[in-house]
Motif scaffolding. Sequence first.
Motif, PDB file in Angstrom:
ATOM      1  N   HIS A  54      30.621  29.283  -7.221  1.00 47.17           N
ATOM      2  CA  HIS A  54      31.998  29.535  -6.783  1.00 47.17           C
ATOM      3  C   HIS A  54      32.689  28.243  -6.376  1.00 47.17           C
ATOM      4  O   HIS A  54      32.046  27.216  -6.155  1.00 47.17           O
ATOM      5  N   ILE A  55      34.001  28.321  -6.275  1.00 37.47           N
ATOM      6  CA  ILE A  55      34.768  27.210  -5.721  1.00 37.47           C
ATOM      7  C   ILE A  55      35.271  27.597  -4.337  1.00 37.47           C
ATOM      8  O   ILE A  55      35.475  28.778  -4.028  1.00 37.47           O
ATOM      9  N   ASP A  56      35.439  26.562  -3.509  1.00 36.03           N
ATOM     10  CA  ASP A  56      36.107  26.733  -2.225  1.00 36.03           C
ATOM     11  C   ASP A  56      37.547  26.242  -2.376  1.00 36.03           C
ATOM     12  O   ASP A  56      37.769  25.112  -2.824  1.00 36.03           O
ATOM     13  N   ALA A  57      38.494  27.066  -1.999  1.00 41.19           N
ATOM     14  CA  ALA A  57      39.873  26.597  -1.887  1.00 41.19           C
ATOM     15  C   ALA A  57      40.068  26.010  -0.490  1.00 41.19           C
ATOM     16  O   ALA A  57      39.387  26.414   0.459  1.00 41.19           O
ATOM     17  N   PRO A  58      40.989  25.069  -0.314  1.00 42.41           N
ATOM     18  CA  PRO A  58      41.217  24.496   1.025  1.00 42.41           C
ATOM     19  C   PRO A  58      41.487  25.539   2.101  1.00 42.41           C
ATOM     20  O   PRO A  58      41.131  25.342   3.271  1.00 42.41           O
ATOM     21  N   PHE A  59      42.098  26.665   1.736  1.00 41.15           N
ATOM     22  CA  PHE A  59      42.371  27.725   2.702  1.00 41.15           C
ATOM     23  C   PHE A  59      41.087  28.255   3.347  1.00 41.15           C
ATOM     24  O   PHE A  59      41.123  28.825   4.444  1.00 41.15           O
ATOM     25  N   HIS A  60      39.946  28.036   2.709  1.00 38.57           N
ATOM     26  CA  HIS A  60      38.662  28.489   3.249  1.00 38.57           C
ATOM     27  C   HIS A  60      38.372  27.846   4.599  1.00 38.57           C
ATOM     28  O   HIS A  60      37.819  28.487   5.492  1.00 38.57           O
ATOM     29  N   LYS A 167      40.189  13.568   1.483  1.00 42.16           N
ATOM     30  CA  LYS A 167      40.312  12.657   0.339  1.00 42.16           C
ATOM     31  C   LYS A 167      40.730  13.403  -0.938  1.00 42.16           C
ATOM     32  O   LYS A 167      40.611  12.865  -2.046  1.00 42.16           O
ATOM     33  N   ASP A 168      41.224  14.637  -0.783  1.00 43.79           N
ATOM     34  CA  ASP A 168      41.678  15.440  -1.931  1.00 43.79           C
ATOM     35  C   ASP A 168      40.587  15.644  -2.964  1.00 43.79           C
ATOM     36  O   ASP A 168      40.831  15.599  -4.179  1.00 43.79           O
ATOM     37  N   ILE A 169      39.366  15.892  -2.492  1.00 40.60           N
ATOM     38  CA  ILE A 169      38.240  16.190  -3.367  1.00 40.60           C
ATOM     39  C   ILE A 169      37.884  17.665  -3.201  1.00 40.60           C
ATOM     40  O   ILE A 169      37.656  18.135  -2.082  1.00 40.60           O
ATOM     41  N   PHE A 170      37.848  18.388  -4.300  1.00 41.85           N
ATOM     42  CA  PHE A 170      37.626  19.827  -4.263  1.00 41.85           C
ATOM     43  C   PHE A 170      36.146  20.149  -4.462  1.00 41.85           C
ATOM     44  O   PHE A 170      35.362  19.299  -4.892  1.00 41.85           O
ATOM     45  N   ILE A 171      35.774  21.386  -4.138  1.00 44.68           N
ATOM     46  CA  ILE A 171      34.360  21.736  -3.972  1.00 44.68           C
ATOM     47  C   ILE A 171      33.952  22.873  -4.908  1.00 44.68           C
ATOM     48  O   ILE A 171      34.629  23.899  -4.995  1.00 44.68           O
ATOM     49  N   LEU A 172      32.797  22.667  -5.567  1.00 43.22           N
ATOM     50  CA  LEU A 172      32.171  23.652  -6.449  1.00 43.22           C
ATOM     51  C   LEU A 172      30.728  23.807  -5.985  1.00 43.22           C
ATOM     52  O   LEU A 172      30.000  22.813  -5.905  1.00 43.22           O
ATOM     53  N   GLU A 173      30.309  25.039  -5.680  1.00 39.23           N
ATOM     54  CA  GLU A 173      28.997  25.246  -5.054  1.00 39.23           C
ATOM     55  C   GLU A 173      28.130  26.243  -5.819  1.00 39.23           C
ATOM     56  O   GLU A 173      28.612  27.031  -6.624  1.00 39.23           O
ATOM     57  N   GLY A 199      38.515  31.475  -1.966  1.00 44.36           N
ATOM     58  CA  GLY A 199      37.486  31.034  -2.895  1.00 44.36           C
ATOM     59  C   GLY A 199      37.427  31.978  -4.074  1.00 44.36           C
ATOM     60  O   GLY A 199      38.123  33.000  -4.111  1.00 44.36           O
ATOM     61  N   SER A 200      36.590  31.623  -5.052  1.00 40.86           N
ATOM     62  CA  SER A 200      36.453  32.488  -6.224  1.00 40.86           C
ATOM     63  C   SER A 200      35.156  32.203  -6.952  1.00 40.86           C
ATOM     64  O   SER A 200      34.782  31.030  -7.131  1.00 40.86           O
ATOM     65  N   PRO A 201      34.456  33.255  -7.401  1.00 38.87           N
ATOM     66  CA  PRO A 201      33.347  33.033  -8.327  1.00 38.87           C
ATOM     67  C   PRO A 201      33.855  32.385  -9.616  1.00 38.87           C
ATOM     68  O   PRO A 201      35.022  32.571  -9.991  1.00 38.87           O
ATOM     69  N   VAL A 202      32.983  31.610 -10.268  1.00 38.71           N
ATOM     70  CA  VAL A 202      33.330  30.985 -11.538  1.00 38.71           C
ATOM     71  C   VAL A 202      32.190  31.173 -12.529  1.00 38.71           C
ATOM     72  O   VAL A 202      31.047  31.388 -12.140  1.00 38.71           O
ATOM     73  N   ARG A 203      32.525  31.098 -13.808  1.00 37.99           N
ATOM     74  CA  ARG A 203      31.503  30.968 -14.867  1.00 37.99           C
ATOM     75  C   ARG A 203      31.501  29.502 -15.267  1.00 37.99           C
ATOM     76  O   ARG A 203      32.404  29.028 -15.950  1.00 37.99           O
ATOM     77  N   ALA A 204      30.525  28.755 -14.799  1.00 38.94           N
ATOM     78  CA  ALA A 204      30.481  27.318 -15.011  1.00 38.94           C
ATOM     79  C   ALA A 204      29.592  26.996 -16.205  1.00 38.94           C
ATOM     80  O   ALA A 204      28.447  27.464 -16.290  1.00 38.94           O
ATOM     81  N   VAL A 205      30.107  26.172 -17.114  1.00 44.52           N
ATOM     82  CA  VAL A 205      29.369  25.776 -18.313  1.00 44.52           C
ATOM     83  C   VAL A 205      29.568  24.285 -18.583  1.00 44.52           C
ATOM     84  O   VAL A 205      30.582  23.701 -18.209  1.00 44.52           O
ATOM     85  N   LEU A 206      28.575  23.685 -19.228  1.00 44.68           N
ATOM     86  CA  LEU A 206      28.612  22.284 -19.609  1.00 44.68           C
ATOM     87  C   LEU A 206      28.338  22.128 -21.091  1.00 44.68           C
ATOM     88  O   LEU A 206      27.581  22.916 -21.674  1.00 44.68           O
ATOM     89  N   ARG A 207      28.919  21.082 -21.689  1.00 44.24           N
ATOM     90  CA  ARG A 207      28.589  20.711 -23.064  1.00 44.24           C
ATOM     91  C   ARG A 207      28.401  19.202 -23.109  1.00 44.24           C
ATOM     92  O   ARG A 207      29.286  18.451 -22.662  1.00 44.24           O
TER      93      ARG A 207
END
Length: 211
Positions: A54-60, A167-173, A199-207
């Motif tokens: 998931h990602i964390d939004a700053p509102f978290h 530092k305007d860096i966003f978070i993926l956990e 926040g929100s769940p994500v489907r994270a993929v890499l190539r």
Amino acid sequence: MTQTKWIDISQPLTNDMAHFPGDTPFDYALTYTKEQTGSVNVGQITGSVHTGTHIDAPFHYDAGGRTVDQLDIDLYIGKAVVLDVSQTDRITAETLQPFDLNGISRVLLRTSLPNNPKRFPNQMPELDPSLAQFLHEHDVQLLGVDMPSVDPPESKDLAAHHALYDKDIFILENLMLDHVSPGRYELVALPLAINGADGSPVRAVLRPIDK
């Protein structure tokens, strides 16, 4: 020419997966069956927006921060680097010094924590808040980790969250990186457009990116 396949680095959403202590566990169930409706199965889900990958939004962690629907989706699509930092349980700016971050704005850390979606860890590697300044100096905008949080579960001040935010860096956990080799990739980890969400769940993929 065969195109390189995408690698799934997200946790499967299952009813027996671990969740943050005290948070709402994930549950999927059928509201109606095909036999009941005569045409379709209809499912429902419940659970925290911080379930699984998931990602964390700053509102978290900031009542005045942006919510998920207000974030730039370009943050979660593009070049990323997977770094193996599993040799230490305290990850500092010095830990990342040897790595080449040139031209990369998304950093994913493969830590010493084994990937196990069905067990919430008793202990996790520590992210020193000093990372934020180092990553900012290298124009990094997104930090991803293979842990439930960038801060210890018992933390109330959330030092790493706030240092990254400053530092305007966003978070993926909660990434799954044990099966991924260090290197450069294309990342897609899109959050759902949930209005007002923290926040929100994500489907994270890499190539892999060809050198």
